[in-house]
Design a protein around this motif. Structure first.
Motif, PDB file in Angstrom:
ATOM      1  N   CYS B  54      13.481  -0.939  23.503  1.00 16.96           N
ATOM      2  CA  CYS B  54      13.892   0.669  22.752  1.00 16.96           C
ATOM      3  C   CYS B  54      14.339   1.196  23.002  1.00 16.96           C
ATOM      4  CB  CYS B  54      12.337   0.173  25.026  1.00 16.96           C
ATOM      5  SG  CYS B  54      12.297   2.093  25.207  1.00 16.96           S
ATOM      6  N   ASP B  55      14.745   1.969  21.815  1.00 17.68           N
ATOM      7  CA  ASP B  55      15.250   2.962  21.102  1.00 17.68           C
ATOM      8  C   ASP B  55      14.353   4.268  20.292  1.00 17.68           C
ATOM      9  OD1 ASP B  55      17.134   1.299  20.159  1.00 17.68           O
ATOM     10  OD2 ASP B  55      15.785   0.488  19.033  1.00 17.68           O
ATOM     11  N   ALA B  56      15.660   5.521  20.864  1.00 20.71           N
ATOM     12  CA  ALA B  56      15.174   7.018  20.706  1.00 20.71           C
ATOM     13  C   ALA B  56      13.967   7.199  19.708  1.00 20.71           C
ATOM     14  CB  ALA B  56      15.755   8.263  21.059  1.00 20.71           C
ATOM     15  N   HIS B  57      13.024   7.759  19.286  1.00 17.62           N
ATOM     16  CA  HIS B  57      12.582   7.879  17.025  1.00 17.62           C
ATOM     17  C   HIS B  57      13.180   8.975  16.991  1.00 17.62           C
ATOM     18  CE1 HIS B  57       9.938   9.359  14.648  1.00 17.62           C
ATOM     19  NE2 HIS B  57       8.878   8.517  14.988  1.00 17.62           N
ATOM     20  N   PRO B  58      14.111   9.332  16.204  1.00 22.00           N
ATOM     21  CA  PRO B  58      15.214  10.120  15.457  1.00 22.00           C
ATOM     22  C   PRO B  58      14.355  11.279  15.408  1.00 22.00           C
ATOM     23  CG  PRO B  58      14.206   8.616  13.803  1.00 22.00           C
ATOM     24  CD  PRO B  58      14.189   7.333  15.151  1.00 22.00           C
ATOM     25  N   GLN B  59      13.141  11.536  15.029  1.00 23.99           N
ATOM     26  CA  GLN B  59      12.015  12.479  15.102  1.00 23.99           C
ATOM     27  C   GLN B  59      11.371  13.270  15.600  1.00 23.99           C
ATOM     28  OE1 GLN B  59      12.787  13.932  11.906  1.00 23.99           O
ATOM     29  NE2 GLN B  59      13.579  12.052  10.979  1.00 23.99           N
ATOM     30  N   SER B  60      11.418  12.828  17.637  1.00 17.69           N
ATOM     31  CA  SER B  60      10.910  12.941  17.750  1.00 17.69           C
ATOM     32  C   SER B  60      12.082  12.880  19.516  1.00 17.69           C
ATOM     33  CB  SER B  60       9.897  12.364  18.950  1.00 17.69           C
ATOM     34  OG  SER B  60       9.457  12.314  20.057  1.00 17.69           O
ATOM     35  N   ASP B  61      11.636  14.159  20.271  1.00  8.62           N
ATOM     36  CA  ASP B  61      12.620  14.044  22.065  1.00  8.62           C
ATOM     37  C   ASP B  61      11.224  13.091  23.037  1.00  8.62           C
ATOM     38  OD1 ASP B  61      10.127  15.687  22.096  1.00  8.62           O
ATOM     39  OD2 ASP B  61      12.006  17.067  23.192  1.00  8.62           O
ATOM     40  N   HIS B  62      10.749  12.864  22.329  1.00  8.07           N
ATOM     41  CA  HIS B  62       9.598  11.879  23.782  1.00  8.07           C
ATOM     42  C   HIS B  62       9.092  10.682  23.324  1.00  8.07           C
ATOM     43  CE1 HIS B  62       6.064  13.695  21.792  1.00  8.07           C
ATOM     44  NE2 HIS B  62       5.792  12.788  22.319  1.00  8.07           N
ATOM     45  N   LEU B  63       8.861  10.229  21.746  1.00  8.48           N
ATOM     46  CA  LEU B  63       9.032   9.074  21.039  1.00  8.48           C
ATOM     47  C   LEU B  63       9.879   8.169  21.448  1.00  8.48           C
ATOM     48  CD1 LEU B  63       6.107  10.532  18.206  1.00  8.48           C
ATOM     49  CD2 LEU B  63       5.125   9.433  20.363  1.00  8.48           C
ATOM     50  N   HIS B  64       9.237   6.299  21.502  1.00 11.84           N
ATOM     51  CA  HIS B  64       9.771   5.994  21.298  1.00 11.84           C
ATOM     52  C   HIS B  64       9.722   4.745  20.618  1.00 11.84           C
ATOM     53  CE1 HIS B  64      11.576   6.477  25.539  1.00 11.84           C
ATOM     54  NE2 HIS B  64       9.876   6.520  26.187  1.00 11.84           N
ATOM     55  N   LEU B  65      10.941   3.954  19.565  1.00 10.26           N
ATOM     56  CA  LEU B  65      10.973   3.537  19.092  1.00 10.26           C
ATOM     57  C   LEU B  65      10.873   1.731  19.595  1.00 10.26           C
ATOM     58  CD1 LEU B  65      12.579   3.950  15.379  1.00 10.26           C
ATOM     59  CD2 LEU B  65      10.194   4.200  15.994  1.00 10.26           C
ATOM     60  N   LEU B  66       9.511   0.860  19.757  1.00 10.04           N
ATOM     61  CA  LEU B  66      10.102  -0.500  20.435  1.00 10.04           C
ATOM     62  C   LEU B  66       9.943  -0.942  19.130  1.00 10.04           C
ATOM     63  CD1 LEU B  66       7.003  -0.096  23.340  1.00 10.04           C
ATOM     64  CD2 LEU B  66       9.485   0.660  23.582  1.00 10.04           C
ATOM     65  N   THR B  67      10.383  -2.313  19.751  1.00  9.54           N
ATOM     66  CA  THR B  67      10.106  -3.811  19.366  1.00  9.54           C
ATOM     67  C   THR B  67       9.283  -5.316  20.330  1.00  9.54           C
ATOM     68  OG1 THR B  67      12.261  -4.977  19.561  1.00  9.54           O
ATOM     69  CG2 THR B  67      11.868  -3.931  17.408  1.00  9.54           C
ATOM     70  N   VAL B  68       7.923  -5.606  20.345  1.00  3.29           N
ATOM     71  CA  VAL B  68       7.668  -6.144  21.133  1.00  3.29           C
ATOM     72  C   VAL B  68       7.601  -7.311  20.827  1.00  3.29           C
ATOM     73  CG1 VAL B  68       5.621  -5.721  22.703  1.00  3.29           C
ATOM     74  CG2 VAL B  68       6.616  -3.710  21.550  1.00  3.29           C
ATOM     75  N   ASP B  69       7.554  -8.410  21.872  1.00  6.78           N
ATOM     76  CA  ASP B  69       7.116  -9.761  21.295  1.00  6.78           C
ATOM     77  C   ASP B  69       6.278 -10.436  21.849  1.00  6.78           C
ATOM     78  OD1 ASP B  69       6.544 -12.849  21.427  1.00  6.78           O
ATOM     79  OD2 ASP B  69       8.292 -12.814  23.142  1.00  6.78           O
ATOM     80  N   VAL B  70       5.136 -10.693  20.937  1.00  3.90           N
ATOM     81  CA  VAL B  70       3.730 -10.681  21.331  1.00  3.90           C
ATOM     82  C   VAL B  70       3.388 -12.576  20.993  1.00  3.90           C
ATOM     83  CG1 VAL B  70       2.477  -8.438  20.637  1.00  3.90           C
ATOM     84  CG2 VAL B  70       2.525 -10.239  19.248  1.00  3.90           C
ATOM     85  N   GLY B  71       4.425 -13.124  21.120  1.00  2.00           N
ATOM     86  CA  GLY B  71       3.603 -14.682  20.952  1.00  2.00           C
ATOM     87  C   GLY B  71       3.896 -14.950  19.210  1.00  2.00           C
ATOM     88  N   LYS B  72       4.259 -13.756  18.171  1.00  2.00           N
ATOM     89  CA  LYS B  72       3.983 -14.147  17.182  1.00  2.00           C
ATOM     90  C   LYS B  72       5.773 -14.625  16.480  1.00  2.00           C
ATOM     91  CE  LYS B  72      -0.897 -13.755  16.693  1.00  2.00           C
ATOM     92  NZ  LYS B  72      -0.695 -12.616  16.463  1.00  2.00           N
ATOM     93  N   LYS B  73       5.810 -15.158  15.221  1.00  2.00           N
ATOM     94  CA  LYS B  73       7.355 -15.452  15.188  1.00  2.00           C
ATOM     95  C   LYS B  73       8.030 -13.841  14.911  1.00  2.00           C
ATOM     96  CE  LYS B  73       6.777 -17.614  10.963  1.00  2.00           C
ATOM     97  NZ  LYS B  73       6.946 -17.785   9.536  1.00  2.00           N
ATOM     98  N   GLU B  74       7.629 -12.858  14.304  1.00  2.00           N
ATOM     99  CA  GLU B  74       8.096 -11.251  14.173  1.00  2.00           C
ATOM    100  C   GLU B  74       7.512 -10.942  15.348  1.00  2.00           C
ATOM    101  OE1 GLU B  74      10.808 -11.185  12.149  1.00  2.00           O
ATOM    102  OE2 GLU B  74      10.796 -12.751  11.674  1.00  2.00           O
ATOM    103  N   PRO B  75       8.567 -10.121  16.131  1.00  2.00           N
ATOM    104  CA  PRO B  75       7.934  -8.397  16.760  1.00  2.00           C
ATOM    105  C   PRO B  75       7.502  -7.234  16.253  1.00  2.00           C
ATOM    106  CG  PRO B  75      10.594  -8.943  16.520  1.00  2.00           C
ATOM    107  CD  PRO B  75      10.261 -10.235  15.941  1.00  2.00           C
TER     108      PRO B  75
END
Lengths: 334, 570
Positions: B54-75
């Motif tokens: 969970c990282d901060a969005h470079p262009q926003s002060d409240h959005l997050h950039l997530l990588t989420v594992d949903v059980g597939k090969k790639e998050p």
């Protein structure tokens, strides 16, 4: 043929027309005589000649009538123009026909159908007592059913009947215990009006009481009456419904008379339309009218004449019925 | 009234039966279903995922950039604005292609320059409950990749909306259990019995001080419990209430609503600190009382109140009072499970202009025996969802000394059954017995008659005559199976009376010979028109509650309305 046509064209007066008719089209006229001559032809030619003769005669007759009409119109116009007693600028007197209210048409039809089936047709008051409207049909004080109908009360303690059921008691007492009757009438409810609600509307109630009158009889009678009203075979369907004056009570659906049950905009594509309520008369209603429920039983039914009229005459706004709008009322045909 | 099919399944096995079949059968046999609404369709593609980074969005002060594992090969890369989004939590991810309950379709998107392939959902976004405090946080051991519909079973449901009017005479159908009983009979499936024995486990605890002063209170039961501080309303309960159209108001209030919708008996929870000696009766006419919704009610001499040391704390059967309301500080509570006279509650409800879920039920004449089912359910739910709670009193229940007859025997002869319905029931004893038994009527059938004992939940004002029992039999036999039969009566056309004929002749003459048109008009005078025409017209009677307050005189002359019609058509 051409000669005859030319002769007709040159005619200028009614007298000449009469002369022409005498010469050709009358009993002794040339054309009629030709017809008589046909029978002398050999059989092989007769059919063909007959056909040609008929074509000729029709053509001449048609020309004749056309000419006659145009001559007459010309004569009338000249009279109008020249007669000092005629002023063509005065508007014509409209020949209007009166009309009966759509509810009257419908009520008459229902009354005719039902009386032919042995039902008495009873006319009732619009102002009734609280007892007749509620208590006598098993709606005691504090019964939630009194909430279902907002009542117009009069300062003298009486009320405008909210349902034709208000007549059940009187009819049972007067004509019972064995009785078949319908009682159409105007009812009132204190609710806001819009295109589909009026505070005054017409219902038709009916009942049949005897020793063995059953739910199966109710279905039969409903099916017969409704089929007659709509002029086509109607299937009926009962569903559970609650009305305090009957037990068991049913909602009455009929197969849609407009599409025959296939589904259309009138029945909202269900094939069925809600027509009213019915049921076996509650023993309390019988008892209050001094009818012994151990011995007699029967059914009651009610449907909205106003609603039926709207369907039958494709009226989309109920308020038109009480509007006194003559253009609308005269447009309604039986 | 809204009924959840998911909830019904708790009481009756509805396997292989669709909601539409339930609705159709109920309409044919029991009551009128207005509509069936499906909830949570298409949410199978919302899956369980774990936030890996969970990282901060470079262009926003409240959005997050997530990588989420949903059980597939790639998050999945997902842009998310929820304040509670953080690495490590397990969430519900609407994958690309999902259509959300509000109609929005999840598509690959670029949000302020960053790509996003899904959405982390909140409960409200899924239509699960109203509460919306960020995205769903599931237990950390929830299996990744599982469809959310398997994790939240109540998410997919069907709501059957029943026309309240068609339940006017069925006090037993104002909760899910009653509807389940009907369905058990309709589909010939067993109904789950409700065990009330656990109520008696507390019989040895001290009783509460409860007294009935007025016999319009038929039964009054109360039980005290403590240590509710910090208990939150469980999701399942919130979800079920939400689907019926109710938001969550904390565990105690949710609990009382939940039990009411389950069994039909309204309950009330008082703050125990504000309740001492309970009595049920009237108060001095003119006394003012403030309900918990801030309505100020002026007591009449007939209105029933619940009183604590003589002071009113609730308007009986209608609404609780401000002065004894549950607050966020409440730790101890007294639950009321009572039954009141139907007519009395109805009069009060009309007089004060408050129609609550409680008053709506009480005015149908509820079964006092329901009290036991309701309090048992409260205890069961408390044990399950708030195990730290301590029961501090016995369930103390008193009844009025003029309790109406709550059970009765009715005899229906077979002759009457056949003659009333027009159906030959010979050979159908088994069916009749099975259906009546399922409905609780304990039938005894012999060659001549059917004897039933009406169950308490149908006995008070519902099933009182042989015709009522016939209805139970014939509706389950099926109205559509009745063959129409011509009545065996003499049928001869009835001539119209002379008056009726004269009326018809007169109308015909006027309309067809003299070109009159028949009109219908109001039967009361229009005061404005009278004034305008400078007419005084004789009055037939006065309407006490007219549509317009000036137009209250019923006509005894039709002239004014005819003049109006004439002027409208000139």
């Amino acid at each position: 043929m051409n000669d005859i046509e030319k002769e007709l064209e040159q005619i200028q007066t009614e007298a000449e027309m009469a002369e022409f008719h005498k010469n050709y089209l009358s009993k002794t006229g040339k054309l009629t005589m030709m017809m008589a001559g046909l029978k002398d032809l050999p059989a092989s030619e007769r059919a063909e000649a007959g056909k040609r003769y008929n074509e000729l005669k029709r053509a001449i007759e048609s020309q004749f009538f056309k000419k006659q009409a145009s001559l007459r119109a010309k004569a009338v116009n000249e009279k109008l123009k020249n007669d000092p007693l005629i002023d063509i600028t005065i508007p014509a007197i409209k020949k209007t026909q009166g009309s009966l209210h759509p509810i009257t048409h419908l009520t008459r039809r229902v009354a005719e159908i039902c009386s032919s089936m042995g039902f008495l047709v009873v006319d009732g008051n619009e102002v009734v007592t609280e007892f007749e409207n509620f208590d006598a049909v098993n709606i005691p004080a504090d019964h939630p059913a009194r909430d279902m109908q907002d009542t117009f009360w009069l300062t003298n303690g009486k009320l405008l009947k909210t349902q034709t059921s208000a007549l059940q008691h009187e009819i049972l007492k007067k004509h019972g215990p064995v009785v078949s009757a319908i009682f159409p009438g105007r009812c009132y409810r204190n609710e806001a009006t819009d295109a589909s609600h009026e505070f005054s509307f017409f219902q038709c109630e009916g009942m049949m009481v005897g020793e063995n009158i059953s739910i199966a009889n109710l279905i039969y009678v409903m099916k017969t009456i409704l089929s007659q009203i709509f002029g086509r075979e109607i299937e009926v369907r009962l569903r559970p419904g609650f009305f305090p004056f009957v037990e068991p009570g049913f909602e009455l659906d009929g197969s849609c008379p407009f599409c025959g049950g296939k589904g259309c905009s009138v029945c909202k594509h269900s094939g069925w339309i809600e027509l009213g309520g019915c049921g076996m008369i509650h023993e309390n209603v019988l008892k209050m009218a001094d009818v012994n429920p151990e011995q007699y039983q029967g059914f009651a039914f009610g449907f909205g004449l106003t609603r039926l009229a709207m369907m039958q005459y494709a009226i989309n706004d109920v308020r038109l019925l009480n509007s006194g709008n003559l253009e609308f009322l005269r447009g309604i045909k039986r | 009234m809204k009924i959840s099919v998911d909830w019904l399944r708790e009481y009756v096995d509805l396997k292989d039966i669709t909601a539409q079949q339930i609705a159709d059968k109920l309409t044919q046999i029991t009551c009128e279903v207005e509509e069936v609404v499906s909830l949570g369709r298409g949410l199978e593609s919302v899956v369980v995922g774990k936030i890996l980074t969970c990282d901060a969005h470079p262009q926003s002060d409240h959005l997050h950039l997530l990588t989420v594992d949903v059980g597939k090969k790639e998050p999945l890369h997902i842009v998310c604005g929820a304040p509670n989004a953080r690495a490590g939590i397990v969430v519900a991810v609407a994958t690309v292609g999902t259509v959300m309950p509000d109609g929005m379709e999840i598509v690959p998107a670029k949000i302020r320059g960053c790509e996003s392939f899904g959405m982390c959902c909140s409960y409200a976004e899924l239509g699960y409950k109203a509460e919306d405090e960020g995205i769903i946080e599931l237990p950390l051991d929830t299996k990744i990749g599982l469809s959310i519909t398997e994790v939240l079973p109540g998410l997919q449901d069907e709501i059957i909306d029943i026309d309240n009017k068609s339940l006017t005479n069925r006090p037993d159908l104002w909760g899910h259990y009653g509807i389940a009983r009907e369905l058990a009979v309709i589909f010939d499936r067993p109904l789950k019995p409700i065990d009330t024995a656990l109520v008696h486990e507390y019989d040895k605890l001290p009783a509460l001080n409860v007294k009935i002063e007025d016999n319009h209170c038929l039964s009054y039961g109360a039980i005290k419990m403590g240590n509710f501080g910090g208990v939150v309303s469980p999701d399942v309960m919130q979800n079920r209430l939400y689907k019926l159209g109710h938001n969550s108001h904390g565990f105690l209030v949710d609990l009382t609503n939940y039990v009411m919708f389950a069994f039909g008996n309204p309950l009330h929870a008082f703050d125990a600190q504000k309740v001492d000696k309970i009595s049920v009766g009237t108060v001095k006419a003119g006394t003012e009382f403030t309900t918990l919704k801030d309505n100020v009610v002026t007591a009449t001499k007939d209105m029933l109140f619940i009183k604590s040391n003589g002071q009113p704390i609730a308007l009986a059967g209608v609404m609780g009072g401000k002065n004894s309301e549950i607050t966020t500080e409440t730790t101890d509570t007294v639950f009321e499970v009572a039954t009141f006279d139907a007519s009395n509650i109805r009069r009060t409800s009309v007089a004060v202009g408050i129609r609550s879920d409680a008053s709506m039920r009480y005015e149908k004449a509820l079964d006092p025996e329901l009290n036991w089912l309701a309090v048992a359910e409260v205890l069961r739910l408390v044990r399950k969802y708030a195990p730290q709670v301590e029961v501090k009193s016995a369930f103390t229940r008193v009844v009025a000394d003029n309790l109406p007859v709550m059970t009765r025997e009715i005899v229906v002869t077979k002759k009457m059954l056949n003659s009333f319905t027009g159906v030959d029931f010979s050979g159908l004893d088994d069916m009749v017995e099975r259906k009546l038994t399922g409905l609780g009527f304990q039938p005894k059938i012999d060659a001549e008659k059917i004897v039933v004992t009406v169950p308490s939940w149908r006995a008070w004002k519902d099933v009182t005559t042989p015709a009522d029992v016939v209805e139970e039999i014939i509706r389950n036999y099926g109205y559509q199976n009745i063959q129409p039969v011509a009545p065996l009566v003499e049928i001869a056309p009835v001539p119209f009376t002379a008056v009726a004929k004269a009326k018809d002749t007169l109308k015909d003459l006027l309309a067809w010979k003299y070109a009159f048109s028949e009109v219908h008009t109001n039967i009361w005078y229009d005061t404005k028109t009278l004034k305008h025409l400078n007419l005084t017209a004789p009055s037939y009677a006065t309407v006490a509650n007219p549509f317009n307050k000036d137009d209250n005189q019923i006509r005894s002359s039709m002239l004014p309305s005819m003049l109006t019609v004439a002027s409208l058509n000139k």
